[in-house]
Design a protein around this motif. Structure first.
Motif, mmCIF file in Angstrom:
data_model
loop_
_atom_site.group_PDB
_atom_site.id
_atom_site.type_symbol
_atom_site.label_atom_id
_atom_site.label_comp_id
_atom_site.label_asym_id
_atom_site.label_seq_id
_atom_site.Cartn_x
_atom_site.Cartn_y
_atom_site.Cartn_z
ATOM 1 N N TYR A 24 0.868 -1.128 -0.022
ATOM 2 C CA TYR A 24 -0.182 0.096 0.090
ATOM 3 C C TYR A 24 0.984 1.155 0.009
ATOM 4 C CZ TYR A 24 -3.040 3.500 1.676
ATOM 5 O OH TYR A 24 -3.843 4.716 1.787
ATOM 6 N N GLY A 25 1.915 1.231 0.748
ATOM 7 C CA GLY A 25 2.855 2.507 0.992
ATOM 8 C C GLY A 25 3.711 2.771 -0.452
ATOM 9 N N LEU A 26 3.801 1.545 -1.388
ATOM 10 C CA LEU A 26 4.634 1.788 -2.349
ATOM 11 C C LEU A 26 3.644 2.147 -3.480
ATOM 12 C CD1 LEU A 26 6.932 -1.358 -2.414
ATOM 13 C CD2 LEU A 26 7.599 0.719 -2.357
ATOM 14 N N SER A 27 2.343 1.676 -3.584
ATOM 15 C CA SER A 27 1.514 2.019 -4.611
ATOM 16 C C SER A 27 1.204 3.703 -4.170
ATOM 17 C CB SER A 27 0.348 1.206 -4.453
ATOM 18 O OG SER A 27 -0.314 1.458 -3.230
ATOM 19 N N LYS A 28 0.999 3.981 -2.917
ATOM 20 C CA LYS A 28 0.584 5.327 -2.703
ATOM 21 C C LYS A 28 1.569 6.382 -3.108
ATOM 22 C CE LYS A 28 -1.363 7.965 1.345
ATOM 23 N NZ LYS A 28 -2.398 8.478 0.675
ATOM 24 N N ILE A 29 2.898 6.090 -2.895
ATOM 25 C CA ILE A 29 4.178 6.781 -3.539
ATOM 26 C C ILE A 29 3.912 6.775 -5.142
ATOM 27 C CG2 ILE A 29 6.620 6.680 -3.835
ATOM 28 C CD1 ILE A 29 7.024 5.589 -0.984
ATOM 29 N N GLU A 30 3.795 5.660 -5.586
ATOM 30 C CA GLU A 30 3.602 5.689 -7.140
ATOM 31 C C GLU A 30 2.501 6.709 -7.511
ATOM 32 O OE1 GLU A 30 4.863 4.860 -10.863
ATOM 33 O OE2 GLU A 30 5.739 4.436 -9.038
ATOM 34 N N THR A 31 1.234 6.461 -6.878
ATOM 35 C CA THR A 31 -0.012 7.347 -7.019
ATOM 36 C C THR A 31 0.420 8.720 -6.851
ATOM 37 O OG1 THR A 31 -1.161 5.461 -6.508
ATOM 38 C CG2 THR A 31 -2.454 7.425 -6.641
ATOM 39 N N GLN A 32 0.997 9.066 -5.774
ATOM 40 C CA GLN A 32 1.314 10.377 -5.728
ATOM 41 C C GLN A 32 2.201 11.077 -6.748
ATOM 42 O OE1 GLN A 32 3.308 10.331 -1.643
ATOM 43 N NE2 GLN A 32 1.235 10.256 -0.790
ATOM 44 N N GLN A 33 3.342 10.188 -7.072
ATOM 45 C CA GLN A 33 4.043 10.822 -8.196
ATOM 46 C C GLN A 33 3.172 10.959 -9.603
ATOM 47 O OE1 GLN A 33 7.111 11.779 -8.003
ATOM 48 N NE2 GLN A 33 7.403 11.988 -10.143
ATOM 49 N N THR A 34 2.301 9.919 -9.555
ATOM 50 C CA THR A 34 1.538 10.084 -11.138
ATOM 51 C C THR A 34 0.726 11.348 -10.881
ATOM 52 O OG1 THR A 34 1.663 7.581 -11.237
ATOM 53 C CG2 THR A 34 -0.199 9.021 -12.314
ATOM 54 N N LYS A 35 0.109 11.674 -9.655
ATOM 55 C CA LYS A 35 -0.521 12.697 -9.579
ATOM 56 C C LYS A 35 0.077 14.110 -9.773
ATOM 57 C CE LYS A 35 -4.465 10.619 -6.412
ATOM 58 N NZ LYS A 35 -5.040 10.559 -5.345
ATOM 59 N N ARG A 36 1.158 13.999 -9.146
ATOM 60 C CA ARG A 36 2.039 15.075 -9.180
ATOM 61 C C ARG A 36 2.260 15.594 -10.562
ATOM 62 N NH1 ARG A 36 4.984 13.316 -4.731
ATOM 63 N NH2 ARG A 36 4.408 14.552 -2.834
ATOM 64 N N GLU A 37 2.784 14.479 -11.470
ATOM 65 C CA GLU A 37 3.060 14.687 -12.770
ATOM 66 C C GLU A 37 1.660 15.086 -13.712
ATOM 67 O OE1 GLU A 37 4.445 10.934 -13.995
ATOM 68 O OE2 GLU A 37 6.566 11.298 -13.173
ATOM 69 N N ALA A 38 0.601 14.430 -13.512
ATOM 70 C CA ALA A 38 -0.589 14.968 -14.102
ATOM 71 C C ALA A 38 -0.959 16.461 -13.801
ATOM 72 C CB ALA A 38 -2.014 14.109 -13.521
ATOM 73 N N ALA A 39 -0.904 16.773 -12.432
ATOM 74 C CA ALA A 39 -0.946 18.346 -12.125
ATOM 75 C C ALA A 39 0.019 19.133 -12.845
ATOM 76 C CB ALA A 39 -0.879 18.314 -10.476
#
Length: 343
Positions: A24-39
């Motif tokens: 969950y932690g690894l997926s959350k980090i990946e999701t956060q990075q994806t959201k930042r890039e999308a933003a």
């Protein structure tokens, strides 16, 4: 045995929680990075869109300022003619609220037409005579609020007037509504003033700030990278369900193994009693192969003991034999009285 199964339960549950929370932690980090890039992509795209829109508007106004009718009206120095030429231009650009042609030396804002011209517009016009100024939102909220775009009217290399276009500020709001990514916040700022925004800002996250070229505007963009309650609830539910299944499996296994061991031990004890009383007969059913091996081993050991006891008994019998002399039996007389042994 219960201690053994308790230890297994603790280890398995700990591993499941560790692996689950780790994933969950690894997926959350990946999701956060994806959201930042999308933003960042959305912010850059919106900034480019607004910049292109303002550049097109300015080029259109520059072309309109070179219209011969506009130049003739300005050189006429007739206020009515100038206002008529400006009003005619309003029909050529969508979302135009008011266009004014202002000559040098203007010192008072126009309060007659809507949106009214304020002192901020007057300052922009004064500065535009020296250099074209970037677009800006002027006026308070209400009918006087507008997007002001001021462009020089140049003829023969000389600035003879300023074309001030008051545009509907909603064109900015329409553009910003299309630039929103789910769970994000975007705002168009003019200095510290928020001109338009969409979404809910998070006080814990630093916004992405991108300056819009050829303007004094900037884009502030935030991606919601903290996740939401539903996501946390889903992960917690999955982990809790996994832990309950593991505990239930261990408990059922413990109870089943306990019952099996109890029955097998009964068979082993019955076999042992029969061995000791030399009444061993038939089969002794067990479910565990190890228990069957124990019975075989005990039977073999019993046979070895029986054989050893028999051997020891024989040895003891021989050892206890006693040879005694008979007083009535004289061997010497046997030789003396025998004629066969006389010389």
């Amino acid at each position: 045995m219960i201690k053994f199964f308790t230890l297994i339960s603790i280890i398995v549950v700990s591993v499941v929680l560790f692996v689950g929370l780790g994933i969950y932690g690894l997926s959350k980090i990946e999701t956060q990075q994806t959201k930042r890039e999308a933003a960042e992509m959305a912010a850059k795209g919106f900034a480019l869109g607004v910049s292109s829109q303002m550049e097109l508007l300015q080029k259109t106004l520059d072309k309109m300022s070179k219209d011969p009718e506009v130049l003739a009206a300005i050189y006429s120095n007739n206020t009515a003619t100038i206002d008529a030429a400006a009003s005619k231009l309003e029909h050529h650009i969508p979302d135009t609220l008011k266009i004014r042609l202002l000559q040098p030396g203007i010192s008072e804002p126009d309060k007659k037409a809507i949106p009214r011209m304020g002192y901020a517009d007057l300052d922009m016009v004064s500065e535009t005579f020296s250099k074209n100024q970037p677009p800006a939102i002027q006026g308070d909220k209400g009918p006087d609020r507008h997007l002001a775009v001021a462009r020089q009217v140049v003829h023969n290399g000389k600035v003879i007037a300023v074309l001030l276009a008051s545009m509907n500020p909603e064109i900015i709001n329409h553009a910003i509504q299309k630039a929103v990514v789910e769970n994000s916040y975007i705002a168009l700022k003019q200095g510290k003033l928020v001109l338009a925004s969409n979404g809910e800002a998070s006080p814990d996250d630093e916004p992405i700030v991108i300056d819009i070229p050829n303007s004094n505007w900037s884009i502030n963009y935030q991606a919601n990278i903290n996740g939401n309650y539903n996501e946390l609830l889903l992960v917690s539910s999955i982990l809790l369900l996994s832990v309950l299944i593991i505990l239930l499996t261990v408990f059922i296994t413990y109870r089943k193994l306990s019952d099996v061991l109890t029955e097998d031990l009964r068979s082993v004890m019955k076999a042992f009693k029969d061995m000791m009383s030399s009444k061993m007969q038939g089969n002794y059913p067990v479910e565990l192969t190890e228990m069957s091996n124990i019975i075989s081993t005990l039977a073999q050991f019993k046979r070895v003991l029986d054989n050893e006891n028999q051997r020891n008994a024989a040895i003891n019998t021989i050892s206890n034999l006693v040879v005694s002399d008979d007083a009535d039996y004289e061997l010497d007389d046997f030789f003396n009285n025998s004629d066969d042994f006389k010389l």
